[in-house]
Design a protein around this motif. Structure first.
Motif, PDB file in Angstrom:
ATOM      1  N   GLU A  58       0.853  -1.191   0.000  1.00 19.02           N
ATOM      2  CA  GLU A  58       0.000   0.000   0.000  1.00 19.02           C
ATOM      3  C   GLU A  58       0.887   1.238   0.000  1.00 19.02           C
ATOM      4  O   GLU A  58       1.168   1.820   1.039  1.00 19.02           O
ATOM      5  N   CYS A  60       2.390   4.869  -2.395  1.00 19.05           N
ATOM      6  CA  CYS A  60       2.157   5.838  -3.460  1.00 19.05           C
ATOM      7  C   CYS A  60       2.748   5.289  -4.761  1.00 19.05           C
ATOM      8  O   CYS A  60       3.863   4.770  -4.771  1.00 19.05           O
ATOM      9  N   ALA A  70      -4.780   2.488   0.453  1.00 16.84           N
ATOM     10  CA  ALA A  70      -4.983   3.088  -0.872  1.00 16.84           C
ATOM     11  C   ALA A  70      -3.852   2.710  -1.822  1.00 16.84           C
ATOM     12  O   ALA A  70      -3.080   3.561  -2.231  1.00 16.84           O
ATOM     13  N   ASP A  72      -1.710   1.978  -5.085  1.00 18.58           N
ATOM     14  CA  ASP A  72      -1.655   2.489  -6.454  1.00 18.58           C
ATOM     15  C   ASP A  72      -2.258   3.883  -6.631  1.00 18.58           C
ATOM     16  O   ASP A  72      -2.541   4.299  -7.744  1.00 18.58           O
ATOM     17  N   LEU A  73      -2.477   4.604  -5.544  1.00 20.51           N
ATOM     18  CA  LEU A  73      -2.898   5.989  -5.645  1.00 20.51           C
ATOM     19  C   LEU A  73      -1.668   6.874  -5.503  1.00 20.51           C
ATOM     20  O   LEU A  73      -0.576   6.406  -5.243  1.00 20.51           O
ATOM     21  N   VAL A  74      -1.833   8.162  -5.654  1.00 15.61           N
ATOM     22  CA  VAL A  74      -0.732   9.104  -5.555  1.00 15.61           C
ATOM     23  C   VAL A  74      -0.918   9.945  -4.301  1.00 15.61           C
ATOM     24  O   VAL A  74      -2.020  10.430  -4.026  1.00 15.61           O
ATOM     25  N   CYS A  75       0.161  10.127  -3.542  1.00 17.64           N
ATOM     26  CA  CYS A  75       0.085  10.891  -2.297  1.00 17.64           C
ATOM     27  C   CYS A  75       0.010  12.392  -2.589  1.00 17.64           C
ATOM     28  O   CYS A  75       0.302  12.844  -3.700  1.00 17.64           O
TER      29      CYS A  75
END
Length: 158
Positions: A58, A60, A70, A72-75
């Motif tokens: 998990e 960024c 989250a 594969d999301l971007v911080c």
């Protein structure tokens, strides 16, 4: 002499000698797990300790710093000020016992920890290499997301 050194051996003979030397080295100096001290497996880590390593799952998608629930999301920092690379590949999460391995490598120059970190990074790269090749993204390779921040490559404002 015909200009060849007398120590030149056929490739098959060199391979055979190298394999025998590796077996002898293992018998004389067996590897032990850098975490628990048990008889080591691949890369100075026993199978149970390898299975218990915290994987970087998990994180960024750009800097590989941890994101809670989250993947594969971007911080936020990467959204506000994107770094010069487009993705990071991290093999492990920077928490116990990985943090101890990094400190042993960095401050005590314990190279036995390098095998563990390098093999995990290689595994992470192997899992993502097809996607990296397809997208042509610029990728930075790190043993854990915290290393990116520690190298000063990313300004954290959390």
């Amino acid at each position: 002499m015909n200009g060849k050194a007398s120590t030149d051996l056929p490739q098959s003979r060199k391979r055979w000698l190298t394999q025998r030397a590796a077996v002898l080295l293992h018998l004389l100096l067996p590897r032990h797990c850098v975490l628990c001290g048990a008889a080591g497996g691949v890369g100075n880590l026993c199978p149970p300790c390898r299975a218990d390593l915290p994987r970087a799952t998990e994180v960024c998608a750009i800097c590989a710093l941890p994101l809670r629930h989250a993947p594969d999301l971007v911080c936020g920092p990467c959204l506000r000020r994107p770094p010069p690379w487009q993705a990071a590949v991290a093999g492990l999460a920077y928490r116990f016992p990985v943090d101890r391995l990094v400190c042993r490598l960095k401050f005590s120059r314990d190279l036995s920890c390098l095998d563990v970190l390098a093999l995990e990074l290689i595994d992470a790269i192997a899992k993502q290499i097809h996607e990296i090749r397809q997208t042509g993204r610029r990728v930075v390779l790190v043993s854990s997301g915290a290393v990116v921040a520690g190298m000063g490559l990313l300004k954290l404002t959390h």
